[in-house]
Write a protein that holds these residues in place. Structure first.
Motif, mmCIF file in Angstrom:
data_model
loop_
_atom_site.group_PDB
_atom_site.id
_atom_site.type_symbol
_atom_site.label_atom_id
_atom_site.label_comp_id
_atom_site.label_asym_id
_atom_site.label_seq_id
_atom_site.Cartn_x
_atom_site.Cartn_y
_atom_site.Cartn_z
ATOM 1 N N ALA A 174 16.391 26.932 -8.465
ATOM 2 C CA ALA A 174 16.536 28.383 -8.355
ATOM 3 C C ALA A 174 18.002 28.794 -8.432
ATOM 4 C CB ALA A 174 15.915 28.861 -7.034
ATOM 5 N N ALA A 175 18.878 28.022 -7.793
ATOM 6 C CA ALA A 175 20.302 28.342 -7.812
ATOM 7 C C ALA A 175 20.875 28.189 -9.218
ATOM 8 C CB ALA A 175 21.049 27.442 -6.835
ATOM 9 N N LEU A 176 20.441 27.174 -9.943
ATOM 10 C CA LEU A 176 20.922 26.973 -11.306
ATOM 11 C C LEU A 176 20.453 28.092 -12.223
ATOM 12 C CD1 LEU A 176 20.326 23.132 -11.669
ATOM 13 C CD2 LEU A 176 22.543 24.285 -11.634
ATOM 14 N N ALA A 177 19.198 28.512 -12.071
ATOM 15 C CA ALA A 177 18.666 29.596 -12.899
ATOM 16 C C ALA A 177 19.457 30.884 -12.672
ATOM 17 C CB ALA A 177 17.190 29.804 -12.589
ATOM 18 N N ALA A 178 19.803 31.167 -11.419
ATOM 19 C CA ALA A 178 20.559 32.376 -11.116
ATOM 20 C C ALA A 178 21.983 32.300 -11.662
ATOM 21 C CB ALA A 178 20.578 32.603 -9.605
ATOM 22 N N ALA A 179 22.600 31.106 -11.583
ATOM 23 C CA ALA A 179 23.996 30.963 -12.006
ATOM 24 C C ALA A 179 24.142 30.963 -13.515
ATOM 25 C CB ALA A 179 24.580 29.682 -11.416
ATOM 26 N N LEU A 180 23.190 30.375 -14.238
ATOM 27 C CA LEU A 180 23.327 30.189 -15.677
ATOM 28 C C LEU A 180 22.699 31.308 -16.500
ATOM 29 C CD1 LEU A 180 22.712 26.331 -15.858
ATOM 30 C CD2 LEU A 180 24.885 27.551 -16.043
ATOM 31 N N GLY A 181 21.900 32.162 -15.863
ATOM 32 C CA GLY A 181 21.406 33.330 -16.554
ATOM 33 C C GLY A 181 20.111 33.113 -17.318
ATOM 34 N N PRO A 182 19.594 34.162 -17.964
ATOM 35 C CA PRO A 182 18.262 34.114 -18.578
ATOM 36 C C PRO A 182 18.177 33.268 -19.843
ATOM 37 C CG PRO A 182 19.321 36.224 -19.028
ATOM 38 C CD PRO A 182 20.209 35.502 -18.052
ATOM 39 N N LYS A 183 19.294 32.987 -20.508
ATOM 40 C CA LYS A 183 19.239 32.229 -21.758
ATOM 41 C C LYS A 183 19.151 30.723 -21.551
ATOM 42 C CE LYS A 183 21.633 35.582 -24.694
ATOM 43 N NZ LYS A 183 22.769 35.788 -25.635
ATOM 44 N N VAL A 184 19.348 30.270 -20.337
ATOM 45 C CA VAL A 184 19.320 28.831 -20.088
ATOM 46 C C VAL A 184 17.891 28.314 -20.116
ATOM 47 C CG1 VAL A 184 19.123 29.044 -17.575
ATOM 48 C CG2 VAL A 184 20.164 27.007 -18.551
ATOM 49 N N GLU A 185 17.710 27.093 -20.586
ATOM 50 C CA GLU A 185 16.418 26.414 -20.512
ATOM 51 C C GLU A 185 16.574 25.239 -19.555
ATOM 52 O OE1 GLU A 185 13.217 23.905 -23.271
ATOM 53 O OE2 GLU A 185 14.919 24.930 -24.197
ATOM 54 N N LEU A 186 15.792 25.258 -18.481
ATOM 55 C CA LEU A 186 15.896 24.230 -17.451
ATOM 56 C C LEU A 186 14.715 23.280 -17.543
ATOM 57 C CD1 LEU A 186 17.046 26.437 -14.438
ATOM 58 C CD2 LEU A 186 18.464 24.907 -15.811
ATOM 59 N N LEU A 187 15.000 21.994 -17.593
ATOM 60 C CA LEU A 187 13.968 20.965 -17.607
ATOM 61 C C LEU A 187 14.023 20.219 -16.293
ATOM 62 C CD1 LEU A 187 14.580 19.498 -21.193
ATOM 63 C CD2 LEU A 187 13.081 21.388 -20.524
ATOM 64 N N GLY A 188 12.902 20.201 -15.583
ATOM 65 C CA GLY A 188 12.879 19.531 -14.296
ATOM 66 C C GLY A 188 12.570 20.535 -13.194
ATOM 67 N N PRO A 189 12.749 20.104 -11.948
ATOM 68 C CA PRO A 189 13.352 18.831 -11.524
ATOM 69 C C PRO A 189 12.403 17.644 -11.699
ATOM 70 C CG PRO A 189 12.649 20.063 -9.607
ATOM 71 C CD PRO A 189 12.398 20.956 -10.795
ATOM 72 N N ALA A 190 13.011 16.485 -11.940
ATOM 73 C CA ALA A 190 12.267 15.234 -12.049
ATOM 74 C C ALA A 190 12.860 14.238 -11.068
ATOM 75 C CB ALA A 190 12.342 14.682 -13.466
ATOM 76 N N GLU A 191 11.994 13.439 -10.481
ATOM 77 C CA GLU A 191 12.474 12.399 -9.575
ATOM 78 C C GLU A 191 13.085 11.268 -10.398
ATOM 79 O OE1 GLU A 191 9.751 10.967 -6.697
ATOM 80 O OE2 GLU A 191 9.160 12.956 -5.983
ATOM 81 N N MET A 192 14.298 10.884 -10.054
ATOM 82 C CA MET A 192 15.010 9.794 -10.715
ATOM 83 C C MET A 192 15.587 8.897 -9.637
ATOM 84 S SD MET A 192 14.618 10.402 -13.962
ATOM 85 C CE MET A 192 15.802 9.344 -14.770
ATOM 86 N N GLY A 193 15.086 7.682 -9.564
ATOM 87 C CA GLY A 193 15.534 6.811 -8.481
ATOM 88 C C GLY A 193 15.118 7.399 -7.149
ATOM 89 N N ARG A 194 16.084 7.586 -6.275
ATOM 90 C CA ARG A 194 15.805 8.185 -4.961
ATOM 91 C C ARG A 194 16.138 9.663 -4.908
ATOM 92 N NH1 ARG A 194 18.215 3.547 -0.819
ATOM 93 N NH2 ARG A 194 16.850 1.848 -1.508
ATOM 94 N N GLY A 195 16.593 10.213 -5.998
ATOM 95 C CA GLY A 195 16.995 11.604 -5.997
ATOM 96 C C GLY A 195 16.248 12.423 -7.031
ATOM 97 N N TRP A 196 16.896 13.472 -7.532
ATOM 98 C CA TRP A 196 16.286 14.363 -8.503
ATOM 99 C C TRP A 196 17.272 14.636 -9.637
ATOM 100 C CZ3 TRP A 196 19.200 18.717 -9.135
ATOM 101 C CH2 TRP A 196 20.021 19.087 -8.065
ATOM 102 N N ARG A 197 16.740 15.153 -10.734
ATOM 103 C CA ARG A 197 17.563 15.436 -11.904
ATOM 104 C C ARG A 197 17.023 16.663 -12.617
ATOM 105 N NH1 ARG A 197 18.818 10.587 -15.926
ATOM 106 N NH2 ARG A 197 19.993 9.987 -14.068
ATOM 107 N N ILE A 198 17.930 17.532 -13.028
ATOM 108 C CA ILE A 198 17.594 18.720 -13.821
ATOM 109 C C ILE A 198 18.493 18.734 -15.053
ATOM 110 C CG2 ILE A 198 17.612 21.249 -13.904
ATOM 111 C CD1 ILE A 198 17.117 21.220 -10.863
#
Length: 454
Positions: A387-411
């Motif tokens: 949600a924070a990334l979507a707000a910061a990068l604006g409506p033109k951004v395409e976000l993939l994820g989040p996906a679990e990678m190892g013990r954390g996450w990745r977008i």
């Protein structure tokens, strides 16, 4: 350089051309004008004929190679600040060297992964070199056989000129590439193709070594005979070629910097991975290369898999000499029509990008759009980070994820402009660190987006 030209040039040398001599000439031209030069080469472990040539021609150059002591590099850095040295050579950090009167900055093998810093700040030597050349009104020279997506984008935008040999000269100098289907004589997943074996035997008969490129390091696994690891292929060659020395070249057997087991020995066969494909072959006089498991390299789940496979094969093929000689590269693949394979046969990177670029555009991958990789250690914070990334990068951004990678996450964020995205994310990262928000790290224009964190 002698004429004071500025801007950026992508230089594509001929196969087997003495790049070191050309770079030395560029440095001499800059020095004639009272200007300095920075030469950025892949780190020492990757090997660099250009770096070796510069060090030999300019023994008083400021050497910032990573394998030197901190004290020696600090002394070189201090002498640069004092204006006592005008030539710099080293790995990616040398692009930051304090050389005020910059005449040219050269990034050898600009697409090499070693040019990207994997720690914060995650700069790429190519991008810094381009910026420094503009600021200093100097010339930036990027070299390579297969341009990166980023270099291609710069050329398409008119920000970088292409300096390439005549196509007739390239065709005359290109190595002989033989493409074979492993299923020609029935399913042979666990075998080397007879044409590859014939090329190896012919090299040994000429008292020359041979190199076999495999997709994976590791020992032989009886439970997976078709895995094509270095150990499995080496064991297979040992059975087929009794009495012929067969060595493995991977980090499980040969540590960087150690004397290889084949030093001073009779010609044999070295089986290695992409890490063993450098400017010079691991055995002097090697003009025969057999690529096993090419389809594994093409099928890697990464944006740049075909590009990197083609680049690696091109570097190895350059060992073989022009097609009129005895050398050759035998490529074992079930996909002989793939554009990476055909570009290698034709020795034509434009052919590769004509077919690769529409795929990238359709999927929104570089150079069509730029990528930003965001990672965090706590899966519970992934939704808030999205949600924070979507707000910061604006409506033109395409976000993939989040996906679990190892013990954390990745977008993965697809953006129109990487620099604007970096500026937009800076306040978010500062605020997150102060207010205890989602912990995250950001890599703008990552080299890999799907690899499991190490």
């Amino acid at each position: 350089v002698r004429g004071g030209h500025t801007g950026a040039v992508y230089w594509r040398p001929l196969p087997g051309e003495d790049r070191g001599a050309r770079v030395v000439a560029l440095i001499e031209a800059a020095l004639e004008r009272g200007r300095g030069a920075i030469v950025v080469t892949p780190e020492v472990a990757a090997g660099s004929a250009v770096g070796d040539a510069v060090r030999k021609a300019f023994p008083d150059a400021a050497d910032l190679a990573s394998d030197l002591s901190d004290r020696r590099r600090y002394r070189a850095w201090a002498e640069l600040r004092q204006g006592r040295r005008l030539v710099v050579v080293g790995g990616r950090s040398s692009v930051l060297a304090p050389l005020p009167a910059l005449g040219c900055v050269i990034v050898d093998d600009e697409a090499n992964f070693a040019h990207k810093e994997q720690r914060t700040p995650r700069y790429h030597a190519r991008e810094v070199a381009l910026r420094r050349a503009v600021a200093a009104r100097a010339l930036c020279v990027l070299s390579g056989t297969v341009p990166s997506a980023e270099a291609l984008a710069a050329m398409q935008a008119g920000q970088c000129r292409l300096a390439a040999p005549d196509r007739a000269a390239e065709r005359a100098a290109r190595p002989l590439v033989e493409v074979v289907d492993p299923d020609d004589e029935g399913p042979t997943a666990a075998r080397l193709h007879p044409r590859g074996l014939a090329a190896i035997r012919a090299a040994l008969a000429r008292d020359e070594p041979a190199f076999v490129l495999v997709p994976r390091r590791g020992g032989a696994d009886p439970a997976a005979p078709g895995a094509r690891t270095a150990g499995q292929v080496a064991a297979e060659l040992g059975r087929i070629l009794p009495g012929v020395p067969v060595w493995r070249l991977d980090r499980e057997v040969v540590d960087p910097g150690m004397v290889p087991p084949w030093a001073g020995r009779q010609p044999g066969v070295v089986v290695g991975t992409v890490a063993g494909v450098k400017d010079h072959p691991p055995l002097t006089g090697c003009r025969t290369v057999v690529v096993v498991g090419a389809d594994t390299a093409l099928g890697q789940a990464e944006v740049r898999s075909a590009e990197e496979a083609y680049r690696t094969w091109s570097r190895a093929a350059a060992w073989c000499g022009p097609r009129g000689g005895a050398g050759r590269l035998v490529l074992q693949t079930r996909h002989g029509g793939h554009h990476a394979v055909q570009a290698l046969v034709r020795w034509d990177p434009e052919f590769f990008w004509r077919h690769e670029l529409p795929r990238r555009v359709e999927l929104g991958f570089p150079p069509a759009r730029r990528l930003v990789l965001v990672e965090g250690p706590d899966p519970g914070e992934a939704s808030a980070a999205l949600a924070a990334l979507a707000a910061a990068l604006g409506p033109k951004v395409e976000l993939l994820g989040p996906a679990e990678m190892g013990r954390g996450w990745r977008i993965i964020a697809k953006v129109e402009d990487a620099e604007s995205a970096a500026r937009a994310l800076r306040p978010l990262l500062v605020e997150a660190s102060r207010a205890g928000g989602p912990r995250m790290s950001v890599d703008v224009e990552p080299l890999e987006v799907l690899a499991v964190p190490r």
